[in-house]
Design a protein around this motif. Structure first.
Motif, PDB file in Angstrom:
ATOM      1  N   ILE A  83      68.678  81.158 -71.453  1.00  0.00           N
ATOM      2  CA  ILE A  83      68.245  81.421 -70.089  1.00  0.00           C
ATOM      3  C   ILE A  83      67.370  82.813 -69.862  1.00  0.00           C
ATOM      4  O   ILE A  83      66.352  82.743 -69.433  1.00  0.00           O
ATOM      5  CB  ILE A  83      69.564  81.391 -69.284  1.00  0.00           C
ATOM      6  N   GLU A  84      68.140  83.817 -70.619  1.00  0.00           N
ATOM      7  CA  GLU A  84      67.346  85.236 -70.583  1.00  0.00           C
ATOM      8  C   GLU A  84      65.854  84.991 -71.206  1.00  0.00           C
ATOM      9  O   GLU A  84      64.846  85.608 -70.556  1.00  0.00           O
ATOM     10  CB  GLU A  84      68.181  86.046 -71.287  1.00  0.00           C
ATOM     11  N   GLU A  85      65.856  84.295 -72.151  1.00  0.00           N
ATOM     12  CA  GLU A  85      64.363  84.190 -72.707  1.00  0.00           C
ATOM     13  C   GLU A  85      63.524  83.223 -72.199  1.00  0.00           C
ATOM     14  O   GLU A  85      62.261  83.626 -71.693  1.00  0.00           O
ATOM     15  CB  GLU A  85      64.432  83.598 -74.389  1.00  0.00           C
ATOM     16  N   TYR A  86      64.217  82.191 -71.475  1.00  0.00           N
ATOM     17  CA  TYR A  86      63.303  81.228 -70.604  1.00  0.00           C
ATOM     18  C   TYR A  86      62.741  82.001 -69.430  1.00  0.00           C
ATOM     19  O   TYR A  86      61.681  81.980 -69.006  1.00  0.00           O
ATOM     20  CB  TYR A  86      63.952  80.169 -70.134  1.00  0.00           C
ATOM     21  N   GLU A  87      63.854  82.823 -68.691  1.00  0.00           N
ATOM     22  CA  GLU A  87      63.283  83.712 -67.811  1.00  0.00           C
ATOM     23  C   GLU A  87      62.326  84.721 -67.880  1.00  0.00           C
ATOM     24  O   GLU A  87      61.340  84.832 -66.982  1.00  0.00           O
ATOM     25  CB  GLU A  87      64.606  84.539 -66.972  1.00  0.00           C
TER      26      GLU A  87
END
Length: 68
Positions: free
Chosen positions: A26-30
């Motif tokens: 999720i962190e990379e996507y965001e």
């Protein structure tokens, strides 16, 4: 803008081994979404004239957003 070089991605492949999808945290996507947003804003403003720092400071002081 944070340039991220080491993305820990995993791929979903089909029977022939061809990559069909990617899995990101999720962190990379965001972070990728934020980077795309920043690059879009930059591209939209590419033709705008820059505003001198002194003018920005004058306007902030006038508006009460910044004190000496």
């Amino acid at each position: 803008m944070n340039v991220q070089k080491n993305i820990n991605s995993k791929f979903i492949v089909d029977k022939q081994g061809k990559k069909r999808a990617v899995i990101l945290s999720i962190e990379e996507y965001e972070q990728l979404v934020e980077d795309i947003h920043d690059l879009t804003a930059l591209a939209e403003r590419r033709e705008e004239e820059p505003i001198p720092h002194s003018r920005v400071m004058e306007e902030l002081k006038r508006d009460g957003c910044f004190a000496d």
